[in-house]
Design a protein around this motif. Structure first.
Motif, PDB file in Angstrom:
ATOM      1  N   ALA A   1       0.885  -1.249  -0.051  1.00  0.00           N
ATOM      2  CA  ALA A   1       0.060  -0.054  -0.113  1.00  0.00           C
ATOM      3  C   ALA A   1       0.825   1.236   0.057  1.00  0.00           C
ATOM      4  CB  ALA A   1      -1.004   0.100   1.387  1.00  0.00           C
TER       5      ALA A   1
ATOM      6  N   GLY B   1      -2.914 -12.053  -2.466  1.00  0.00           N
ATOM      7  CA  GLY B   1      -2.526 -11.492  -1.071  1.00  0.00           C
ATOM      8  C   GLY B   1      -0.875 -11.596  -0.857  1.00  0.00           C
TER       9      GLY B   1
ATOM     10  N   SER C   1       0.439  -8.029  -0.949  1.00  0.00           N
ATOM     11  CA  SER C   1      -0.258  -6.867  -0.352  1.00  0.00           C
ATOM     12  C   SER C   1       0.238  -6.555   0.974  1.00  0.00           C
ATOM     13  CB  SER C   1      -1.965  -7.405  -0.286  1.00  0.00           C
ATOM     14  OG  SER C   1      -1.795  -8.442   0.367  1.00  0.00           O
TER      15      SER C   1
END
Ligand code: ATP
Length: 300
Positions: A2, A295, A298
């Protein structure tokens, strides 16, 4: 991964590395052991954030912060310095590591942190590093760093440099328990004293998840006996996990002392972790899931 705002903060998860099996095949003349291992990663991990700064710095927080160095010997710091030296001279970053994983625990914490640092800084510094060059840098830092960089479910070979993707294990519930005793990888290999295992050649041609899970049942972690000799509580962890209702596979990860159990059902996994903490308050016990392919990269 992120990324936020103009201040440019990159936030990366350094997921726990689980050796679903680990076969020690031999020892090279330079002392490195040759391995065959099926490795995957959990949703749970350390959290690394990086923001632009004039030099490289590291701050460590989280439940296991006290167990890791905060100076340039920390693997996250080493990774930042190595990447800057080889691919981004003069660049700086302020790194913050939230240490959620136990240390010297067979779940690759330091290697995962190093790989996460590479990923964060490539993003933060807008670098274009060829995958082969990055894998070579990773191997310079440690045998487990290339697989942590790759993510997913991987068949690892050589001393850690051969990483071949396997069918994914789609979000399977997994429980990790650790008796709270650090165990140095080198000590476990010394105790193994050359009693090598054998390859399960069929792993290389696995096509489906269920085929992989079936094959894993017949695999082993060749470091279990020496690790249990050094830390008998590992045997208690394996016995505890193996007896849980709904368990599919219970085994030690890496050189220990963390043991894991795979479950089909998340409720059974959570019950096992709760039960572990109730019966053994000194153990670290968590229920999480195997990270899905999406995932794997992430944020936590
Ligand atoms: P592996 O499964 O790859 O053998 P491990 O999980 O057994 O690794 P680590 O948690 O990586 O072991 O710790 C190994 C050593 O590395 C410890 O002695 C620790 O002090 C040192 N170290 C340096 N940096 C880190 C880091 N960021 N996280 C954890 N350990 C680190």
């Amino acid at each position: 991964m992120a990324e936020t705002g103009a201040a440019r903060v990159v936030d990366v998860c350094a997921r726990a590395k689980i050796n679903l099996c680990l076969h020690v095949l031999g020892r090279r003349s330079d002392g490195y052991h040759t391995l065959e291992s099926v490795v995957t990663f959990t949703e749970l991990g350390d959290r690394l954030t990086a923001r632009r700064a004039s030099g490289i710095s590291l701050a460590v927080s989280g439940p296991f912060a006290a167990a890791v160095p905060v100076d340039e010997t920390n693997l996250a710091f080493k990774a930042a310095r190595l990447l800057a030296a080889r691919a981004a001279p003069g660049r700086g970053a302020a790194l913050v590591l939230e240490k959620n994983l136990p240390v010297a625990a067979g779940i690759g914490g330091g290697s995962a942190d190093a790989a996460a640092t590479f990923r964060a800084l490539i993003e933060l510094w807008d670098l274009d590093v060829a995958p082969a060059d990055l894998q070579a840098l990773a191997l310079d830092l440690g045998a487990d760093v290339p697989v942590c960089l790759a993510g997913g479910t991987i068949l690892v070979g050589g001393i850690g440099e051969r990483v071949v993707p396997l069918p994914a294990l789609p979000g399977l519930p997994i429980v990790l328990v650790n008796p709270g005793v650090p165990l140095a990888t080198a000590t476990v290999f010394r105790t193994l004293a050359g009693r090598f295992g054998h390859s399960r050649k069929a792993l290389a041609s696995v096509r489906t998840t269920s085929e992989l899970l079936d094959l894993l049942g017949g695999c082993a972690n060749d470091l279990t006996a020496p690790a249990c000799a050094l830390v008998p509580a590992i045997g208690a962890g394996l016995e505890f996990l193996g007896a849980r209702p709904g368990v599919r596979l219970a085994r030690m990860s890496g050189s220990g002392a963390t043991c894991f159990a795979l479950f089909d059902d998340a409720a059974a996994a959570h019950a096992a972790a709760r039960d572990a903490k109730r019966r053994h308050p000194d153990w670290w016990a968590v229920a999480t899931r195997i990270a899905t392919a999406a995932g794997a990269r992430s944020a936590c």
